[in-house]
Design a protein around this motif. Structure first.
Motif, PDB file in Angstrom:
ATOM      1  N   GLU A  59      68.606 102.756  12.724  1.00  0.00           N
ATOM      2  CA  GLU A  59      69.550 102.275  13.730  1.00  0.00           C
ATOM      3  C   GLU A  59      69.247 100.865  14.231  1.00  0.00           C
ATOM      4  O   GLU A  59      70.043 100.297  14.972  1.00  0.00           O
ATOM      5  N   THR A  60      68.109 100.296  13.833  1.00  0.00           N
ATOM      6  CA  THR A  60      67.726  98.965  14.317  1.00  0.00           C
ATOM      7  C   THR A  60      68.303  97.890  13.406  1.00  0.00           C
ATOM      8  O   THR A  60      67.967  97.832  12.225  1.00  0.00           O
ATOM      9  N   PRO A  61      69.167  97.028  13.937  1.00  0.00           N
ATOM     10  CA  PRO A  61      69.767  95.981  13.093  1.00  0.00           C
ATOM     11  C   PRO A  61      68.794  94.825  12.852  1.00  0.00           C
ATOM     12  O   PRO A  61      67.849  94.621  13.605  1.00  0.00           O
ATOM     13  N   GLY A  62      69.052  94.072  11.805  1.00  0.00           N
ATOM     14  CA  GLY A  62      68.271  92.869  11.535  1.00  0.00           C
ATOM     15  C   GLY A  62      66.887  93.159  11.010  1.00  0.00           C
ATOM     16  O   GLY A  62      66.541  94.299  10.706  1.00  0.00           O
ATOM     17  N   PRO A  63      66.073  92.110  10.880  1.00  0.00           N
ATOM     18  CA  PRO A  63      64.722  92.267  10.332  1.00  0.00           C
ATOM     19  C   PRO A  63      63.837  93.106  11.241  1.00  0.00           C
ATOM     20  O   PRO A  63      63.985  93.115  12.462  1.00  0.00           O
ATOM     21  N   VAL A  64      62.890  93.797  10.629  1.00  0.00           N
ATOM     22  CA  VAL A  64      62.021  94.734  11.342  1.00  0.00           C
ATOM     23  C   VAL A  64      60.582  94.548  10.886  1.00  0.00           C
ATOM     24  O   VAL A  64      60.314  94.394   9.689  1.00  0.00           O
ATOM     25  N   VAL A  65      59.662  94.586  11.850  1.00  0.00           N
ATOM     26  CA  VAL A  65      58.226  94.647  11.558  1.00  0.00           C
ATOM     27  C   VAL A  65      57.691  95.920  12.198  1.00  0.00           C
ATOM     28  O   VAL A  65      57.822  96.120  13.405  1.00  0.00           O
ATOM     29  N   VAL A  66      57.106  96.788  11.375  1.00  0.00           N
ATOM     30  CA  VAL A  66      56.573  98.067  11.846  1.00  0.00           C
ATOM     31  C   VAL A  66      55.074  97.923  12.077  1.00  0.00           C
ATOM     32  O   VAL A  66      54.334  97.534  11.168  1.00  0.00           O
ATOM     33  N   VAL A  67      54.639  98.223  13.297  1.00  0.00           N
ATOM     34  CA  VAL A  67      53.212  98.192  13.626  1.00  0.00           C
ATOM     35  C   VAL A  67      52.729  99.627  13.826  1.00  0.00           C
ATOM     36  O   VAL A  67      53.157 100.297  14.766  1.00  0.00           O
ATOM     37  N   PRO A  68      51.848 100.122  12.958  1.00  0.00           N
ATOM     38  CA  PRO A  68      51.327 101.486  13.125  1.00  0.00           C
ATOM     39  C   PRO A  68      50.469 101.590  14.390  1.00  0.00           C
ATOM     40  O   PRO A  68      49.492 100.844  14.541  1.00  0.00           O
ATOM     41  N   MET A  69      50.825 102.492  15.267  1.00  0.00           N
ATOM     42  CA  MET A  69      50.036 102.714  16.481  1.00  0.00           C
ATOM     43  C   MET A  69      48.937 103.731  16.153  1.00  0.00           C
ATOM     44  O   MET A  69      48.873 104.827  16.715  1.00  0.00           O
ATOM     45  N   LEU A  70      48.092 103.333  15.240  1.00  0.00           N
ATOM     46  CA  LEU A  70      47.029 104.185  14.728  1.00  0.00           C
ATOM     47  C   LEU A  70      45.752 103.357  14.694  1.00  0.00           C
ATOM     48  O   LEU A  70      45.779 102.166  14.346  1.00  0.00           O
ATOM     49  N   LEU A  71      44.636 103.985  15.042  1.00  0.00           N
ATOM     50  CA  LEU A  71      43.394 103.247  15.216  1.00  0.00           C
ATOM     51  C   LEU A  71      42.615 103.076  13.922  1.00  0.00           C
ATOM     52  O   LEU A  71      41.690 102.258  13.862  1.00  0.00           O
ATOM     53  N   ALA A  72      42.953 103.848  12.904  1.00  0.00           N
ATOM     54  CA  ALA A  72      42.240 103.775  11.624  1.00  0.00           C
ATOM     55  C   ALA A  72      43.199 104.107  10.495  1.00  0.00           C
ATOM     56  O   ALA A  72      44.282 104.658  10.728  1.00  0.00           O
ATOM     57  N   GLY A  73      42.806 103.762   9.288  1.00  0.00           N
ATOM     58  CA  GLY A  73      43.611 104.116   8.135  1.00  0.00           C
ATOM     59  C   GLY A  73      43.557 105.614   7.884  1.00  0.00           C
ATOM     60  O   GLY A  73      42.924 106.371   8.619  1.00  0.00           O
TER      61      GLY A  73
END
Length: 248
Positions: free
Chosen positions: A55-69
């Motif tokens: 639902e988010t228009p335009g370019p997107v950058v996803v930041v994982p809210m996770l402390l480790a891989g």
């Protein structure tokens, strides 16, 4: 067009956990006024990340809210992005990072840490050895900041367990053992730390200006890598891990 920052959190069966994540999202928005910021969850909590991305228009950058891989960073999250927004850029997970070390140090001080206390960094854990190494790296950063040894320990998968680390700490000369909660918000795993029998357990990382700054730092790093990846390259050259072949 300014990319939208989409914070991708795991999700939990805890209204308190969800409220902390929502408050942290507001803090991230205030850190960069006017920049679009959304929050989505991989599972359990709402709204689900898949819907937010769709639902988010335009370019997107996803930041994982996770402390480790681990599974969620390397498998689960990329699968959601591939299905819903293959043009999105995916940043690295939050930790380890010196800004997290700053938050951990303040939380320990607020909990009453003493100079002679043994310190354990208590994390959820993972079956992925690389994720455990991320937590151990965070423990090394905290050790340098506190000028004392810090042991990384885990509540679920991973060794040593928190119980094992506490037993070893109490076998030494230190009178008390403190656990630094390496968790974003209260919930199941923090409850485990609280009930571990440690002499003190710090609050989770929670809502903090340094944590908000770290989210934006990961956002900026991802955009910088994406800009480099857009330079003309031979067709056989691979895109750096975690960065989709976006079209913006």
């Amino acid at each position: 067009m300014t990319p939208t920052l989409v914070m991708a959190a795991h999700g939990a069966r805890s209204g308190h956990w969800e409220s902390v994540m929502e408050a942290l999202t507001d803090r991230v928005r205030r850190a960069r006024p006017g920049a679009p910021v959304e929050l989505g969850f991989l599972e359990i909590s709402a709204p689900l990340l898949a819907g937010v991305l769709a639902e988010t228009p335009g370019p997107v950058v996803v930041v994982p809210m996770l402390l480790a891989g681990g599974y969620h960073v390397h498998i689960d999250l990329p699968a959601v992005v591939a299905r819903t927004r293959p043009d999105a850029v995916v940043a690295g997970q939050l930790g380890p990072h010196r800004l997290l070390t700053s938050v951990l140090t303040r939380r320990l001080a607020a909990a009453g840490l003493r100079p002679c206390d043994a310190v354990i960094l208590g994390a959820a854990g993972s079956s992925d050895p690389a994720a455990l190494d991320d937590v151990r790296a965070a423990a090394r950063l905290l050790s340098v900041r506190l000028s004392r040894p810090v042991t990384a320990a885990f509540s679920s998968a991973g060794t040593p367990t928190v119980a094992e680390a506490l037993e070893r700490a109490r076998a030494g000369l230190t009178p008390r053992a403190a656990v630094a909660s390496y968790l974003l918000a209260p919930g199941f795993f923090h409850d485990r730390l609280v009930s571990s029998g440690a002499d003190l357990v710090s609050a989770p990382l929670g809502v903090d200006d340094d944590l908000a700054a770290l989210v934006w730092a990961r956002f900026d790093e991802a955009l910088a890598r994406h800009s480099v990846s857009r330079d003309p390259v031979p067709a056989a050259t691979s895109v750096p891990p975690g960065i989709a072949r976006a079209r913006w």
